[in-house]
Design an enzyme around this catalytic site. Structure first.
Site, short mmCIF file in Angstrom:
data_model
loop_
_atom_site.label_atom_id
_atom_site.label_comp_id
_atom_site.label_asym_id
_atom_site.label_seq_id
_atom_site.Cartn_x
_atom_site.Cartn_y
_atom_site.Cartn_z
CE LYS A 115 -4.38 -1.45 0.27
NZ LYS A 115 -5.45 -1.02 -0.66
CB SER A 151 -0.54 -8.12 -0.76
OG SER A 151 -1.50 -8.79 0.04
#
Length: 324
Positions: free
Chosen positions: A51, A307
């Site tokens: 992110k 992720s």
């Protein structure tokens, strides 16, 4: 809209700020999967998830006068931390709207990075979008959405540029790229990057069972939604794919894969034991698909993106206990 040019521009803005995460491999994981498995550990990225890429891309793309007023975001934790970190580095204020049942670690980390945290009752049906819009207008802040935001998608797409370059260096041209998928920012960004830089690779979205809105949307050709956003894989439990991300995924991605919570916990443990990396549940579903859903894969080589790694210690303990 986001395209390869936007991703390349985001990559230039990220230069000197982002961590270029490697591709990792373990013969033990290859044996479990029955094929070659390469892992892209975005859990090693700043703030512990991919992110940061989208956050820096979006903030750095703002006109200076607008950026100086500050930014606002809503997130269960990883986008929150990415925005908080990037905002602090740019010397601007950040307000983050987070569910009151978000993992304590993510709430604490977001505050520690200098952001103001406003919580809301996700389980009770409060709308983070409505709260965010009101605060943004009241304070003059720029809202940066977690996935349905062109410059965020562009930033996440830099992960795909790295995958393409690293795979080429390893002599890999054809592969299925498994991506942990919530709203689709990372998945659509990687798909756009690979379309331009590694067109023989296919992106496959991976979600938890019971929260497979993207897989169902891809099959139906229209956006489908989930009845709930509460489960083990908090980082990727979105209501539905984005209005911007879905058309990209529908055009470029292969069929979605849904994995069980047990498979996710086992993948977290295997990532730790075999690669020495820490994956949170939402960050481990792609690896779970690579290891335990071989019958749904076609390529001899798969690349799984881990992720994020911002896992609650109790949950991580549950994962490791399964290997005891």
């Amino acid at each position: 809209m986001t395209d390869l040019a936007a991703i390349l521009a985001a990559n230039a803005r990220l230069e000197g700020h982002v961590r270029r995460t490697p591709l990792l491999e373990s013969p033990f994981l290859n044996d479990i999967a029955g094929r070659r498995v390469l892992v892209k550990p975005e859990c090693l990225q700043h703030t512990g998830s991919f992110k940061f890429r989208g956050a820096w891309s979006a903030i750095s793309a703002l006109p200076e006068e607008q950026r100086a007023k500050g930014v606002l975001a809503y997130s269960s934790g990883n986008h929150a931390q990415g925005i908080a970190y990037a905002a602090r580095a740019h010397g601007i204020p950040a307000v983050i709207i987070m569910p009151d049942n978000a993992p304590t670690l993510k709430l604490e980390n977001t505050r520690a990075l200098g952001a103001e945290v406003v919580t809301y009752d996700r389980a009770g049906g409060e709308s983070r979008e409505a709260i965010g819009a009101a605060i943004a207008i009241e304070r003059g802040l720029t809202l940066i959405r977690p996935y349905d935001e062109p410059m965020v998608i562009a930033g996440q797409g830099t992960t795909g540029l790295e995958i393409a370059a690293q795979a080429t260096e390893m002599g890999i041209i054809t592969a299925e790229v498994l991506v942990c998928c919530g709203g689709g920012g990372l998945t659509s960004g990687i798909a756009l990057a690979l379309e331009g830089k590694a067109p023989d690779m296919t992106v496959r979205p991976v979600e938890p069972q019971g929260f497979d809105d993207v897989a169902r949307s891809l099959r139906a050709g229209t956006i489908q939604s989930n009845p709930s956003e509460v489960g083990l894989c908090d980082a990727i439990l979105t209501k539905q794919p984005g209005e911007i991300t879905f058309p990209i995924m529908h055009r470029l991605c292969g069929a979605g894969i849904a994995v069980s919570d047990i498979e996710t916990l086992d993948a977290m443990a295997q990532a730790f034991l075999r690669l020495k990396i820490v994956a949170e549940p939402g960050g481990a579903v792609a690896l779970a698909a690579a290891l335990y859903h071989g019958d749904e894969l076609d390529a001899d080589t798969v690349i799984a993106v881990v992720s994020g790694g911002n896992v609650d210690p109790v949950v991580f303990g549950r994962a490791l206990a399964r290997m005891g």
